[in-house]
Design a protein around this motif. Structure first.
Motif, PDB file in Angstrom:
ATOM      1  N   PHE A  83       0.814  -1.213   0.000  1.00 28.63           N
ATOM      2  CA  PHE A  83       0.000   0.000   0.000  1.00 28.63           C
ATOM      3  C   PHE A  83       0.850   1.266   0.000  1.00 28.63           C
ATOM      4  O   PHE A  83       0.416   2.315  -0.478  1.00 28.63           O
ATOM      5  N   GLY A  84       2.050   1.202   0.542  1.00 30.39           N
ATOM      6  CA  GLY A  84       2.883   2.395   0.661  1.00 30.39           C
ATOM      7  C   GLY A  84       3.360   2.953  -0.654  1.00 30.39           C
ATOM      8  O   GLY A  84       3.777   4.117  -0.715  1.00 30.39           O
ATOM      9  N   ILE A  85       3.320   2.144  -1.728  1.00 33.57           N
ATOM     10  CA  ILE A  85       3.797   2.639  -3.017  1.00 33.57           C
ATOM     11  C   ILE A  85       2.652   2.952  -3.982  1.00 33.57           C
ATOM     12  O   ILE A  85       2.889   3.145  -5.170  1.00 33.57           O
ATOM     13  N   ILE A  86       1.434   3.029  -3.479  1.00 38.90           N
ATOM     14  CA  ILE A  86       0.339   3.524  -4.327  1.00 38.90           C
ATOM     15  C   ILE A  86       0.634   4.976  -4.689  1.00 38.90           C
ATOM     16  O   ILE A  86       0.904   5.804  -3.817  1.00 38.90           O
ATOM     17  N   SER A  87       0.617   5.284  -5.967  1.00 38.64           N
ATOM     18  CA  SER A  87       0.942   6.633  -6.421  1.00 38.64           C
ATOM     19  C   SER A  87      -0.254   7.562  -6.233  1.00 38.64           C
ATOM     20  O   SER A  87      -1.368   7.261  -6.669  1.00 38.64           O
ATOM     21  N   VAL A  88      -0.015   8.687  -5.547  1.00 33.15           N
ATOM     22  CA  VAL A  88      -1.087   9.661  -5.294  1.00 33.15           C
ATOM     23  C   VAL A  88      -0.765  11.029  -5.875  1.00 33.15           C
ATOM     24  O   VAL A  88      -1.527  11.981  -5.687  1.00 33.15           O
ATOM     25  N   ASP A  89       0.352  11.157  -6.584  1.00 34.22           N
ATOM     26  CA  ASP A  89       0.732  12.433  -7.199  1.00 34.22           C
ATOM     27  C   ASP A  89       1.497  12.135  -8.485  1.00 34.22           C
ATOM     28  O   ASP A  89       2.675  11.783  -8.459  1.00 34.22           O
ATOM     29  N   ALA A  90       0.823  12.301  -9.603  1.00 33.68           N
ATOM     30  CA  ALA A  90       1.400  11.929 -10.892  1.00 33.68           C
ATOM     31  C   ALA A  90       2.599  12.786 -11.280  1.00 33.68           C
ATOM     32  O   ALA A  90       3.447  12.357 -12.066  1.00 33.68           O
ATOM     33  N   ASP A  91       2.687  13.998 -10.740  1.00 39.36           N
ATOM     34  CA  ASP A  91       3.750  14.917 -11.138  1.00 39.36           C
ATOM     35  C   ASP A  91       4.850  15.069 -10.094  1.00 39.36           C
ATOM     36  O   ASP A  91       5.729  15.913 -10.233  1.00 39.36           O
ATOM     37  N   SER A  92       4.814  14.270  -9.061  1.00 38.16           N
ATOM     38  CA  SER A  92       5.778  14.418  -7.970  1.00 38.16           C
ATOM     39  C   SER A  92       7.169  13.946  -8.385  1.00 38.16           C
ATOM     40  O   SER A  92       7.325  12.987  -9.132  1.00 38.16           O
ATOM     41  N   SER A  93       8.168  14.635  -7.860  1.00 38.91           N
ATOM     42  CA  SER A  93       9.550  14.205  -8.059  1.00 38.91           C
ATOM     43  C   SER A  93       9.974  13.217  -6.976  1.00 38.91           C
ATOM     44  O   SER A  93      11.031  12.586  -7.077  1.00 38.91           O
ATOM     45  N   SER A  94       9.145  13.078  -5.929  1.00 39.93           N
ATOM     46  CA  SER A  94       9.444  12.122  -4.855  1.00 39.93           C
ATOM     47  C   SER A  94       9.053  10.723  -5.306  1.00 39.93           C
ATOM     48  O   SER A  94       8.055  10.539  -6.002  1.00 39.93           O
ATOM     49  N   SER A  95       9.832   9.749  -4.903  1.00 42.58           N
ATOM     50  CA  SER A  95       9.524   8.379  -5.299  1.00 42.58           C
ATOM     51  C   SER A  95       9.955   7.406  -4.218  1.00 42.58           C
ATOM     52  O   SER A  95      10.778   7.728  -3.358  1.00 42.58           O
ATOM     53  N   LEU A  96       9.396   6.219  -4.276  1.00 39.34           N
ATOM     54  CA  LEU A  96       9.744   5.146  -3.362  1.00 39.34           C
ATOM     55  C   LEU A  96       9.796   3.855  -4.159  1.00 39.34           C
ATOM     56  O   LEU A  96       8.830   3.495  -4.833  1.00 39.34           O
ATOM     57  N   GLY A  97      10.941   3.187  -4.118  1.00 42.02           N
ATOM     58  CA  GLY A  97      11.088   1.962  -4.882  1.00 42.02           C
ATOM     59  C   GLY A  97      10.892   2.176  -6.376  1.00 42.02           C
ATOM     60  O   GLY A  97      10.457   1.265  -7.090  1.00 42.02           O
ATOM     61  N   GLY A  98      11.200   3.382  -6.847  1.00 38.71           N
ATOM     62  CA  GLY A  98      11.028   3.702  -8.258  1.00 38.71           C
ATOM     63  C   GLY A  98       9.627   4.139  -8.638  1.00 38.71           C
ATOM     64  O   GLY A  98       9.378   4.459  -9.806  1.00 38.71           O
TER      65      GLY A  98
END
Length: 317
Positions: free
Chosen positions: A158-173
């Protein structure tokens, strides 16, 4: 009556308990997670704790580990926090050889979900989703009393569900992963950023004037006291979290969503924000109205009790 030993492995502490068939905790123990001797050192700490807790009636052991764990083989399939050499580690086999006990391993959030289903906020529910909000964000799905692991045993993240399509922040790619915005780590970072603009915030007072001492509890305490900066930080974090929860509600149609972990200890200040966000349009109303949003009831014992439940089902006939 037979009992089992369950271990909850964290980046800071290793917690364990001997648990009876009725879910009663018979004995507890813990070790500090020390990683300077690599995976072998961590395995020795786990085995030492299990050997301390086991008695002649112990039928087996369960290990809840961060990261991706194949529940059939007990092999770790990803890196995990600050644990060295974890990717590819045969965790269940290594502990079995060190303790002489039949051993299984699973993801820690999966086991927390099973624990809440068995003895906590998800008792008797058909489909439970659990979000564990701490240093990171974990998650689990319990369906008809069984953990849902996904088709290839690599879910549920659940922690890597993307909630911001334009974010420069990432987790596990994964760009815009919710953990980047709603975990305790993200809440602390956002609070410290705001203090550079408003050093008079109550958050800094509660931290004794030291910005480096700001933690999620201080943010939540300041929010309860009416601090506008703390309120903004939590409003923002829970907006992102609710986007992720709403997505899973729309997909899975759960009967219950449980929010647990360290951040959830703030209680209604977290729960009400999530409920309000979901009701404002973060989830499809006809599905949402069939779902109850709750705080976890078992606290730090959720993962231990979930591990015990799996071990009892596996090793006690």
């Amino acid at each position: 009556m037979a009992s089992v030993v369950a271990i909850d492995l964290g980046g800071t502490n290793i917690k364990g308990a001997r648990v009876g068939q009725d879910g009663a905790i018979q004995a507890r123990g813990w070790r500090k997670t020390v990683t300077d001797q690599g995976a072998s050192g961590v395995l020795s700490l786990i085995a030492d704790l299990i050997n301390e807790l086991k008695t002649p009636d112990v039928a087996g052991a369960a290990i809840g580990s961060p990261g991706v764990v194949d529940p059939d083989s007990g092999i770790c399939c990803s890196t995990a926090f600050n644990l060295p050499g974890w990717d590819g580690l045969e965790l269940a086999k290594e502990i079995r050889e060190r303790t002489g006990l039949p051993t299984l391993a699973d993801n820690d959030a999966n086991l927390a979900g099973l624990g809440e289903y068995w003895l906590g906020a998800g008792r008797g529910e058909k489909l439970v989703l659990i979000y564990t909000i701490g240093t990171g964000i974990g998650g689990g799905i319990v369906m008809d009393g069984k953990i849902f692991h996904g088709g290839a045993f690599r879910g549920v993240e659940f922690g890597i569900i993307s909630v911001d399509a334009d974010s420069s922040s990432s987790l596990g790619g994964v760009k815009g992963a919710v953990e980047c915005f709603a975990s305790a780590t993200a809440i602390i970072a956002d609070a410290r950023r705001r203090l550079t603009f408003n050093p008079k915030s109550l958050m800094l007072t509660l931290a004794g004037g030291d910005i480096n001492k700001i933690d999620a509890k201080i943010v939540c305490d300041a929010d309860k006291a009416g601090d506008p900066d703390a309120r903004f930080v939590l409003d923002t974090a829970m907006k992102y979290l609710s986007c992720a929860i709403g997505t899973m509600i729309n997909v899975m149609n759960p009967t219950t969503v449980i929010i647990s972990g360290g951040v959830a200890k703030a209680g209604d200040g977290i729960l009400n924000r999530v409920k309000n966000e979901l009701e404002s349009g973060r989830a499809y109303a006809p599905i949402l109205k069939q779902c109850t949003i709750r705080l976890g009831e078992l606290g730090d014992d959720a993962g231990i009790l979930g591990g015990a439940k799996r071990a009892l089902e596996t090793f006690v006939r």
